[in-house]
Design an enzyme around this catalytic site. Structure first.
Site, PDB file in Angstrom:
ATOM      1  N   ASN A 147       0.798  -1.228   0.000  1.00  0.00           N
ATOM      2  CA  ASN A 147       0.000   0.000   0.000  1.00  0.00           C
ATOM      3  C   ASN A 147       0.831   1.280   0.000  1.00  0.00           C
ATOM      4  OD1 ASN A 147       0.618  -0.734   2.733  1.00  0.00           O
ATOM      5  ND2 ASN A 147      -0.758   0.897   3.374  1.00  0.00           N
ATOM      6  N   GLU A 243       4.584  -4.132  12.281  1.00  0.00           N
ATOM      7  CA  GLU A 243       3.706  -2.978  12.038  1.00  0.00           C
ATOM      8  C   GLU A 243       2.505  -3.502  11.275  1.00  0.00           C
ATOM      9  OE1 GLU A 243       4.337  -0.003  13.289  1.00  0.00           O
ATOM     10  OE2 GLU A 243       6.214  -0.765  14.109  1.00  0.00           O
ATOM     11  N   CYS A 277      -2.645   2.135   6.416  1.00  0.00           N
ATOM     12  CA  CYS A 277      -2.810   1.450   7.710  1.00  0.00           C
ATOM     13  C   CYS A 277      -3.486   2.351   8.727  1.00  0.00           C
ATOM     14  CB  CYS A 277      -1.465   0.965   8.228  1.00  0.00           C
ATOM     15  SG  CYS A 277      -0.225   2.266   8.356  1.00  0.00           S
TER      16      CYS A 277
HETATM   17  P1  NAD Z   1       0.550  -9.102   3.927  1.00  0.00           P
HETATM   18  O1  NAD Z   1       0.688  -9.474   5.339  1.00  0.00           O
HETATM   19  O2  NAD Z   1      -0.291  -9.945   3.052  1.00  0.00           O
HETATM   20  O3  NAD Z   1       1.988  -9.023   3.213  1.00  0.00           O
HETATM   21  C1  NAD Z   1       3.022  -8.218   3.719  1.00  0.00           C
HETATM   22  C2  NAD Z   1       4.354  -8.794   3.288  1.00  0.00           C
HETATM   23  O4  NAD Z   1       4.556 -10.053   3.908  1.00  0.00           O
HETATM   24  C3  NAD Z   1       4.458  -9.058   1.790  1.00  0.00           C
HETATM   25  O5  NAD Z   1       5.734  -8.693   1.342  1.00  0.00           O
HETATM   26  C4  NAD Z   1       4.258 -10.561   1.690  1.00  0.00           C
HETATM   27  O6  NAD Z   1       4.845 -11.153   0.553  1.00  0.00           O
HETATM   28  C5  NAD Z   1       4.951 -11.018   2.953  1.00  0.00           C
HETATM   29  N1  NAD Z   1       4.535 -12.336   3.442  1.00  0.00           N
HETATM   30  C6  NAD Z   1       3.398 -13.030   3.197  1.00  0.00           C
HETATM   31  N2  NAD Z   1       3.409 -14.210   3.866  1.00  0.00           N
HETATM   32  C7  NAD Z   1       4.569 -14.257   4.559  1.00  0.00           C
HETATM   33  C8  NAD Z   1       5.151 -15.196   5.465  1.00  0.00           C
HETATM   34  N3  NAD Z   1       4.537 -16.328   5.785  1.00  0.00           N
HETATM   35  N4  NAD Z   1       6.347 -14.901   6.013  1.00  0.00           N
HETATM   36  C9  NAD Z   1       6.979 -13.733   5.733  1.00  0.00           C
HETATM   37  N5  NAD Z   1       6.480 -12.804   4.870  1.00  0.00           N
HETATM   38  C10 NAD Z   1       5.291 -13.062   4.289  1.00  0.00           C
HETATM   39  O7  NAD Z   1       0.049  -7.586   3.938  1.00  0.00           O
HETATM   40  P2  NAD Z   1      -0.367  -6.705   2.681  1.00  0.00           P
HETATM   41  O8  NAD Z   1      -1.697  -7.172   2.209  1.00  0.00           O
HETATM   42  O9  NAD Z   1       0.760  -6.621   1.727  1.00  0.00           O
HETATM   43  O10 NAD Z   1      -0.503  -5.269   3.358  1.00  0.00           O
HETATM   44  C11 NAD Z   1      -1.675  -4.749   3.886  1.00  0.00           C
HETATM   45  C12 NAD Z   1      -1.653  -4.797   5.384  1.00  0.00           C
HETATM   46  O11 NAD Z   1      -0.502  -4.109   5.874  1.00  0.00           O
HETATM   47  C13 NAD Z   1      -2.827  -4.089   6.027  1.00  0.00           C
HETATM   48  O12 NAD Z   1      -3.330  -4.871   7.069  1.00  0.00           O
HETATM   49  C14 NAD Z   1      -2.231  -2.794   6.557  1.00  0.00           C
HETATM   50  O13 NAD Z   1      -2.940  -2.232   7.633  1.00  0.00           O
HETATM   51  C15 NAD Z   1      -0.870  -3.247   6.939  1.00  0.00           C
HETATM   52  N6  NAD Z   1       0.057  -2.114   7.007  1.00  0.00           N
HETATM   53  C16 NAD Z   1       0.525  -1.733   8.227  1.00  0.00           C
HETATM   54  C17 NAD Z   1       1.349  -0.625   8.323  1.00  0.00           C
HETATM   55  C18 NAD Z   1       1.891  -0.166   9.647  1.00  0.00           C
HETATM   56  O14 NAD Z   1       2.872   0.565   9.654  1.00  0.00           O
HETATM   57  N7  NAD Z   1       1.309  -0.552  10.760  1.00  0.00           N
HETATM   58  C19 NAD Z   1       1.705   0.084   7.168  1.00  0.00           C
HETATM   59  C20 NAD Z   1       1.195  -0.338   5.958  1.00  0.00           C
HETATM   60  C21 NAD Z   1       0.379  -1.443   5.873  1.00  0.00           C
END
Ligand code: NAD
Length: 508
Positions: A147, A243, A277
């Site tokens: 995002n 995060e 987020c």
């Molecule tokens: P996601 O958890 O699906 O993926 C995030 C990352 O993790 C990707 O690079 C993905 O390939 C990787 N990943 C997936 N499975 C994994 C595993 N088993 N082990 C290690 N890595 C793995 O999240 P998303 O859909 O890409 O992002 C959206 C989410 O992120 C929302 O919930 C949003 O709120 C959150 N977010 C949080 C913040 C914050 O700072 N708190 C900032 C931005 C987004």
């Protein structure tokens, strides 16, 4: 329909990416295998001592160079990010390029001050000197979401690098071309080989990185994946920051500037089409101003322009699956009695992945839209009788990422902010704490573990190593051998004086 898919070519997995706005292909790139991830971590480990030895000024020179390149080549970078996210150019500059410049500039300039050796005066052990040094952890694995594909990859990387670590970065598979810009930028800045390596792929690559023997994982993403990452880090005793997602509340008091609050609600909920987020995902407004606030919110929402080229406000959902969540939440809310004041449908006339900015009222906490992260352009508004009810409802959630409070009374604002169980709170501003580099940023409850950014975040990429030095070089110490009854009495007399008398307590 998938905007990213994994395909097999010549016995190798590849990520094939298309634009969420036009659905036209963007390109494909090879997935990094588990063996390659482990090799990247091993190379990063070998590169780390020389990188650390450069010192703050030496490292800052590369980071400043990356900043200069970013400024010079920003149009090129914006093109890549816009193509992959479908966002407007303005939003891309605001959300990605501006904070990236700030991150590069701030940490290059301030890391030495924040992480430099600190002499700490001893309150008791006056015969010793204490030096606190911040030692890099080693190799940091950074895993990021789609995002904010450039800034969320760049910002932790800059912090980890300035702290003297080397980095292996795994950007989201949904936006790999934007994530790899971080690697390109530092390569072009002449960063020594293996100091920052970008590995590509989906969860499989991410999981391989978590297990690859890194010294810390800095993860940004969903709660579901965060739990898995945290479990693995726990098993391997690897520190991590997580995060994660949120369901951020906004509280509008009766004395708020209603025009500003309405504008803040619309920006806070619809920025990046709600894929943020810290999006405002729930609004609690005091009854006496609810009609006026809602009228202005709806008016502003209806004026927003969806689009895919030229000047527009709202782009598409970057990740198609997000639309299923949005539609499920809206359908559930309407079925349980919510009323739509604007939006509530896909904007297929613009493109398949566009959803109209939506305002809902008569929502309750029985609805999924008030309990689960939506991550889309939806703004549900609840009328409350007073601030106590607003606080109670704001805290009725499993999340705790950010929140915002709107009132002209600063004392009240701070009191309400302290009452909200959230990682950060903004007053008369939508949630922009991530962009305030000095502010530690992180979530509570299921919104995360640990904090990034600012002094706290930077120190999190280090181990605080105290070095205690003897001052006077006497031949021995009272507590050394032999242990005797006299020494016991003497120590007990010291205890009695230090904590049993007024002078002692004052000194201690
Ligand atoms: P996601 O958890 O699906 O993926 C995030 C990352 O993790 C990707 O690079 C993905 O390939 C990787 N990943 C997936 N499975 C994994 C595993 N088993 N082990 C290690 N890595 C793995 O999240 P998303 O859909 O890409 O992002 C959206 C989410 O992120 C929302 O919930 C949003 O709120 C959150 N977010 C949080 C913040 C914050 O700072 N708190 C900032 C931005 C987004």
């Amino acid at each position: 329909m998938a905007i990213v898919e994994t395909v097999e070519s010549d016995g190798r997995r590849r990520l094939r990416v298309a634009s969420p706005a036009t659905e036209q292909p963007i390109g494909d790139l090879p997935v990094t295998t588990g063996d390659e991830v482990r090799a990247a971590v091993a190379r990063a480990r070998r590169a780390q001592p020389a990188w650390e030895a450069l010192g703050f000024d030496g490292r800052a020179a590369y980071v400043q160079k990356a900043l200069a390149i970013l400024i010079r080549r920003q149009e090129e970078l914006i093109d890549v990010i816009v193509r992959e996210t479908g966002r407007s150019r303005f939003e891309t500059v605001m959300m990605e390029i501006f904070p990236a410049c700030d991150s590069l500039g701030y940490y290059a300039k301030n890391a030495g001050r924040i992480l430099g050796d600190r002499k700490v005066p001893m309150h008791l052990l006056k015969t010793k000197k204490l030096l606190i040094t911040y030692r890099p952890l080693g190799v940091i694995g950074i895993i990021t979401p789609w995002n904010g594909p450039f800034i969320l990859s760049l910002n932790p990387s800059v912090q980890a690098l300035m702290a003297g670590n080397t980095v292996v970065l795994k950007p989201s598979e949904v936006t790999p071309f934007s994530g790899r810009l971080v690697g390109d930028l530092f390569r072009d800045a002449g960063l020594p080989e293996d100091v920052l390596t970008v590995v590509e792929g989906d969860g499989e690559t991410g999981a391989a990185l978590v297990e690859a023997g890194v010294d810390k994982i800095s993860f940004t993403g969903s709660v579901r994946t965060g739990r898995k990452v945290g479990e693995t880090c726990g098993r391997n005793l690897v520190p991590c920051t997580l995060e994660l997602g949120g369901k951020d509340p906004m509280v509008v008091c009766a004395d708020a500037d209603i025009e500003r609050a309405a504008g803040g609600a619309v920006f806070g909920a619809f920025m990046n089409a709600g894929q943020f987020c810290c999006s405002t995902e729930r609004v609690y407004v005091i009854e006496s101003v609810a009609d006026e606030f809602t009228r202005r919110v709806v008016e502003k929402t209806k004026a927003l322009k969806l689009g895919k080229e030229g000047e527009f406000d709202i782009g598409p959902m970057i990740w198609p699956k997000q639309l299923e969540t949005i539609e499920r939440h809206v359908a559930d809310a309407l079925e349980k009695g919510a009323r739509l004041l604007s939006g509530g449908r896909r904007a297929t006339e613009v493109g398949n992945l566009f959803y109209e900015p939506t305002v809902l009222v008569d929502v309750t906490h029985d609805m999924a839209i008030m309990r689960e992260e939506t991550f889309g352009p939806i703004l549900p508004i609840v009328r409350v009788k007073d601030e106590a009810e607003a606080l109670r409802l704001a805290n009725d959630t499993v999340y705790g990422l950010a929140a915002n409070v709107w009132t002209k009374d600063e004392d009240k604002a701070i009191r309400l902010a302290k009452g909200i169980f959230a990682g950060s709170v903004c007053v008369n501003e939508s949630a922009i704490t991530y962009g305030a580099v000095e502010a530690p940023f992180g979530g509570r409850r299921t919104s995360g573990v640990g904090q990034v950014n600012g002094e706290t975040g930077l120190r999190g990429y280090c181990f605080a190593q105290p070095i205690l030095l003897d001052r006077f070089g006497t031949k021995d110490e009272h507590v050394w051998y032999p242990y005797t009854a006299d020494k016991t009495k003497m120590l007990q007399r010291v205890i009695g004086w230090l904590w049993g008398t007024r002078v002692g307590r004052w000194l201690g």
